[in-house]
Structure formats: structure tokens, C-alpha cells
Design a protein around this motif. Structure first.
Motif, PDB file in Angstrom:
ATOM      1  N   PRO A 187      18.447 -31.908  30.594  1.00 25.99           N
ATOM      2  CA  PRO A 187      18.081 -30.599  30.664  1.00 25.99           C
ATOM      3  C   PRO A 187      16.366 -30.453  30.719  1.00 25.99           C
ATOM      4  O   PRO A 187      16.002 -29.575  31.292  1.00 25.99           O
ATOM      5  N   GLY A 188      15.798 -31.617  30.396  1.00 25.20           N
ATOM      6  CA  GLY A 188      14.552 -31.809  30.440  1.00 25.20           C
ATOM      7  C   GLY A 188      13.856 -31.586  32.118  1.00 25.20           C
ATOM      8  O   GLY A 188      12.693 -31.274  32.167  1.00 25.20           O
ATOM      9  N   LEU A 211      23.937 -28.366  28.348  1.00 19.33           N
ATOM     10  CA  LEU A 211      23.959 -26.817  28.849  1.00 19.33           C
ATOM     11  C   LEU A 211      23.122 -26.299  27.482  1.00 19.33           C
ATOM     12  O   LEU A 211      22.317 -25.416  27.671  1.00 19.33           O
ATOM     13  N   GLN A 251      21.671 -27.598  25.088  1.00 21.80           N
ATOM     14  CA  GLN A 251      20.080 -27.997  24.803  1.00 21.80           C
ATOM     15  C   GLN A 251      19.198 -27.156  25.957  1.00 21.80           C
ATOM     16  O   GLN A 251      18.046 -26.807  25.642  1.00 21.80           O
ATOM     17  N   PHE A 252      19.721 -27.006  27.084  1.00 18.46           N
ATOM     18  CA  PHE A 252      18.905 -26.386  28.204  1.00 18.46           C
ATOM     19  C   PHE A 252      18.766 -24.964  27.759  1.00 18.46           C
ATOM     20  O   PHE A 252      17.502 -24.655  27.942  1.00 18.46           O
ATOM     21  N   THR A 255      13.455 -27.880  32.309  1.00 18.12           N
ATOM     22  CA  THR A 255      12.459 -27.164  31.421  1.00 18.12           C
ATOM     23  C   THR A 255      11.124 -27.917  31.458  1.00 18.12           C
ATOM     24  O   THR A 255       9.817 -27.155  30.774  1.00 18.12           O
ATOM     25  N   ASN A 257      16.247 -24.768  24.910  1.00 17.14           N
ATOM     26  CA  ASN A 257      14.928 -25.407  25.473  1.00 17.14           C
ATOM     27  C   ASN A 257      14.187 -23.783  26.381  1.00 17.14           C
ATOM     28  O   ASN A 257      13.006 -23.738  26.110  1.00 17.14           O
TER      29      ASN A 257
END
Lengths: 99, 415
Positions: B305-306, A5, A7-8, B309, A11
Motif C-alpha cells: 500500500p505504500g 487493503l 493497511q492502505f 500513500t 494509512n
């Protein structure tokens, strides 16, 4: 999942900043085609200027651990400073954006 | 003048020590006084001369409740003149009647063997005992000081409604007993006692007036907490009142209706408590399930998460400063923190000669102790700078300069 989360979110922030700055970067590259070369010359100049720094320090009887300590101290000090400023910035943004 | 200053310092030290010792002595004496008061209040001797404490009240109520429950178990066998009464229960009451002793009853349910065990103890109030308190005729004993005259184990079979008794084993002294209180009979026990040993020695029967017993049973039922009532107790009460109604020609319909209403209210409350408990259990399960889901969600490391994103718009234009400017700080650090000294070589114009200044020109000619002294001086300067800077930063932080966030001045704060 908590790590993912975070990292998200990071990003997302980086992507948004890239998206916001992309017109300025495009304008910079259009107006100044040699901008990258300019920065390359700056770094080349500094590299050349620093060629004999080690010799000068040796002539003045300085040792490298002294400067390592000094640099690491500044890294820690300004990291804390930037962290505090980031927290303040986040709190201010939250106060401004909250309903 | 110096001697006077020393005297002043010494006098201040002595004065401060006197203040500290004065404070400590007052605090110590206060704590000692409070501790002595607590010890005296908690001792049995002081307790005997004061009113009954809540703990003693609890023990008395427990004893009275056990007596009432014991009467309820005895009521139906007595009125129906069953074999259980004649062989098992009547000897206990006969012992109580002949010796004029007050019983203390400990009720203990052994659910694993599906039987109800009644421990009946009788106490001689003139027996010598160690400890305990006396107040309003109530004797409170420690478990190790209970003078047991006679005791039995009464086993109620829940399935067959049969009663058997056993003599208490001789190794009673090895059994851990709770703190007990004796000397006070419950009203229900007193009424039942009078009913069993009436004027002619054989109470009960159709001519006996059961009004008082029924009223006491009604009060007892109303005092039972619904969450602690067991079905075996309710069954014994119902059996007893039904037996009274069956053998007596006197109309006790109002009392019986009151008892039935009390039991009905208690059962309703019990059902309500059971339903509330079920709801709480369901709620607890939901909470646990949600917590498990949350934990599994937080600890999930399989997703990335990639996936999200990567689908967002990207700027593929290279950063002009990325290749070089990012390394400026590292370059500065490496220059000053790595051993990269090299000789300085000057080329003399129009000749093939060079002038070389060796990198170790100074260090090779200075003796080692002097070099260490110079480098120590440098170390001192750097460390002094760092300490001064840290103290300055701490002072700024204490004055609120660093942590002071201004709402309308984000740009200034960031810069």
C-alpha cells in the motif's frame, strides 16, 4: 491482499489526519516554540516523582503482580470501550454520509 | 418457623419435579405414539391396504416405460422379419405367449461398451414371494424376492443396429437388482402382443390395422421427457413407424405426421435444453474465473500500500508530544509493575551524615505468614474491585447504555 487493503485504508486515514492537523501543529510551534521542552519537563517531573514509588509500595507490602493485573485489566477494559466507541463512530459516520 | 420454611422448600421442589415429569411423560408418550404411527404407515401390511404410494407410482411408471421401450426396439425387426427377430427376440415373446406370464423389463445402458442391454424377467403371479404389495393387479417386489422364471440379456449394437441375445447367467442371485413391480402391461406392449399373436397366429403384414399401435407410440413419444431420451430409442421408434408405413397400403399419414411432430418437438426441446446447459456451463466457468481472480486478488501479498500513500502529502513537522508523552502510560505501568525499590537516603545538612531508610524495612521485619496474610488481603481487594467493576460494566451493557448509539451526539459518545 486483504491485509494490504486494510493497511492502505489505515494509512490513508493517518495521512488525512496528519494533513488536517498540520496547520494546528504549525501554529503551535510558531506560538509556543518551547512546547516540546514543556512536555519534556512534565515527563521529567513525573520520573522524579516516581523515583521512590517502588520503595513506598515495598514498605506497604504491595507486590508488583497486583498492579500488573490492575493495569492489564484497565488496558483490556478501555480497549474494548474504545473499540465499541470506534464502531459506533464508524456507523454514525456511515449513516451521515450515505446517500 | 424454620421447619415450616424447609417444608415449603421441599414442597416446591416436589411440585416442580411433578410438573417436569408430567411434561416429560406427555412428550414421551406423544413421540412414542407418532413413532408407532410412522412405523405402521411404513410397514408393508398397512401399505397393502392403502392406495399406491408415490414410490410405487414411480416404479410402475418405470416398468411401463421399459415395456414401451422394449416394444420400440422389437418393432422394426418384427416387421422386416429380420434374423434378429427370428433368432433372438421371438423366443422371448414365445415364452411370454406360451406361459402367459407378464414380463418385467429392466433397461440398463452400458455406455462404456457402447451397447444397450435389456434384462427381461418374467414373473409367475402365482409364485410364492415374501413381502411386496398388491394393488390393482400390480405386484411390487423387493429385489431379493423376485421370482425369476426366464431372463435374457438383449444387446443392441448401436453402430450396426444388430441384435443379439444371451441367456442370463446362473449367478443372477448375486446381482444387485432394484425394487421392481410387475403385473401391469403397457398399452403398447398389449398392442404389439396382439399384433404378433393375432387371430391366425402371425400378426403384422400389410392387412393389419396399425392405427392403435401408432396412437400408442404417439402417446409414448409425447410422454418421454426430452432430457432423458436417447438417440438409440428415437432411432428405433423411427425405424418402426417407417417400417409400418412401408409395408402397409393403408394411409397412416396423419398418425405418422403426429409422431414426427412429437419427435420434432422433443428434439427441439432437447436442443433448447442443450443450449441452456451450454449457457449455464459458460456462466459457471465465468463465475469460477471471477472467483479465482477474486481469490488471487485477496491473497496477493506481493504489492504494497505504500506505493500509493507515499505519494500523498505529508506533514514532516515533528510531533512535540511524540518523544515523551507517548511513554507516560508505559512509565506509569513500569513504575508500579517492576521491582525498582531503592533505599531512601536523606542527607543531613551541614554534616556528612545520612539517614537511610532501607526499601525492605517492613518486609524484612514482618514474619512470612503475616506478610502472606497482608498480601492476600491486597489481592482480595484488587480482585473484588475487578469483579465488581466487570459486573457493573455488564449491567451497563445489558441496560443498553454502552451500545446505545445516538445519531446526533457523536462527540458525546466519543468522549
Amino acid at each position: 491482499m486483504l491485509q494490504i487493503l486494510i493497511q492502505f485504508v489505515m494509512n490513508i486515514i493517518v495521512t488525512i489526519i496528519e494533513f488536517i492537523f498540520s496547520p494546528f501543529l504549525n501554529a503551535l510551534f510558531a506560538l509556543f516554540p518551547s512546547l516540546a521542552q514543556y512536555f519534556y519537563y512534565i515527563v521529567s517531573f513525573l520520573t522524579t516523582g516516581f523515583t521512590y514509588i517502588g520503595t513506598c509500595l515495598n514498605l506497604l507490602c504491595f507486590t508488583t503482580p497486583m498492579f500488573t493485573l490492575l493495569f492489564d485489566y484497565f488496558v483490556i477494559k478501555y480497549s474494548i470501550h474504545i473499540l465499541i466507541q470506534a464502531i459506533k463512530f464508524a456507523i454514525n459516520m456511515y449513516n451521515k454520509l450515505k446517500p | 418457623m424454620d421447619y415450616y420454611n424447609l417444608f415449603c422448600i421441599f414442597r416446591n421442589i416436589v411440585f416442580n419435579f411433578r410438573k417436569i415429569f408430567k411434561y416429560i411423560s406427555i412428550s414421551f408418550l406423544s413421540i412414542l405414539f407418532i413413532a408407532i404411527c410412522l412405523l405402521l404407515l411404513s410397514s408393508n401390511k398397512v401399505q397393502a391396504s392403502t392406495s399406491i404410494t408415490p414410490t410405487d407410482e414411480f416404479l410402475i411408471n418405470k416398468s411401463l416405460s421399459a415395456q414401451n421401450q422394449f416394444v420400440c426396439f422389437c418393432l422394426f425387426p418384427f416387421l422386416n422379419d429380420t434374423q434378429a427377430w427370428q433368432q433372438n427376440l421371438k423366443p422371448i415373446w414365445d415364452d411370454m405367449h406360451t406361459s402367459n406370464l407378464t414380463p418385467y423389463i429392466v433397461l440398463q445402458q452400458d455406455s462404456s461398451q457402447n451397447r444397450f442391454i435389456v434384462h427381461l424377467y418374467k414373473y409367475n403371479t402365482t409364485s410364492s414371494y415374501v413381502g411386496g404389495t398388491i394393488d390393482d393387479g400390480v405386484y411390487i417386489y423387493n429385489s431379493s424376492n423376485v421370482p425369476i422364471v426366464n431372463s435374457r440379456i438383449i444387446i443392441y449394437d448401436e453402430t450396426n443396429n444388430s441384435v443379439t441375445t444371451e441367456q442370463f447367467p446362473s449367478f443372477i442371485s448375486n446381482i444387485q437388482m432394484p425394487t421392481v413391480c410387475v403385473g401391469q402391461r403397457s398399452d403398447l406392449l398389449f398392442d404389439f402382443y396382439n399384433m404378433v399373436y393375432g387371430s391366425n397366429g402371425s400378426g403384422g403384414g400389410s392387412s393389419y390395422d396399425y392405427t392403435q399401435i401408432l396412437n400408442d407410440i404417439k402417446l409414448y413419444v409425447q410422454g418421454i421427457k426430452s432430457d432423458t431420451a436417447n438417440l438409440l430409442l428415437l432411432n428405433s421408434i423411427l425405424q418402426g413407424v417407417n417400417a409400418i408405413a412401408s409395408i402397409s397400403p393403408i394411409d397412416y399419414s396423419s398418425q405418422l405426421q403426429d409422431i414426427a411432430d412429437s419427435i420434432s418437438d422433443m428434439l427441439d426441446k432437447q436442443d433448447e435444453i442443450i443450449s441452456q446447459n451450454e449457457e449455464m456451463i459458460g456462466l459457471q466457468e465465468d463465475i469460477n474465473e471471477n472467483l479465482d481472480d477474486l481469490n488471487s486478488f485477496l491473497r496477493d501479498t506481493t504489492s504494497s500500500p505504500g506505493n500509493v500513500t507515499n505519494n500523498m502529502p505529508h506533514n514532516d513537522m515533528p510531533d512535540p508530544t511524540a518523544s515523551q508523552v507517548d511513554n507516560i502510560f508505559n512509565m506509569f505501568r513500569n513504575v508500579f509493575s517492576t521491582e525498582n525499590a531503592q533505599d531512601i537516603v536523606f542527607q543531613v545538612p551541614h554534616t556528612n551524615e545520612t539517614i537511610t531508610i532501607p526499601a525492605n524495612l517492613v518486609t524484612s521485619h514482618i514474619p512470612e505468614p503475616i506478610l502472606v496474610l497482608i498480601q492476600g488481603f491486597y489481592w482480595f481487594l484488587i480482585c473484588r474491585f475487578i469483579v465488581k467493576d466487570i459486573s457493573k460494566t455488564v449491567e451497563r451493557a445489558k441496560s443498553g447504555e454502552i451500545l446505545d448509539a445516538k445519531d446526533g451526539n457523536i462527540k458525546t459518545d466519543l468522549l
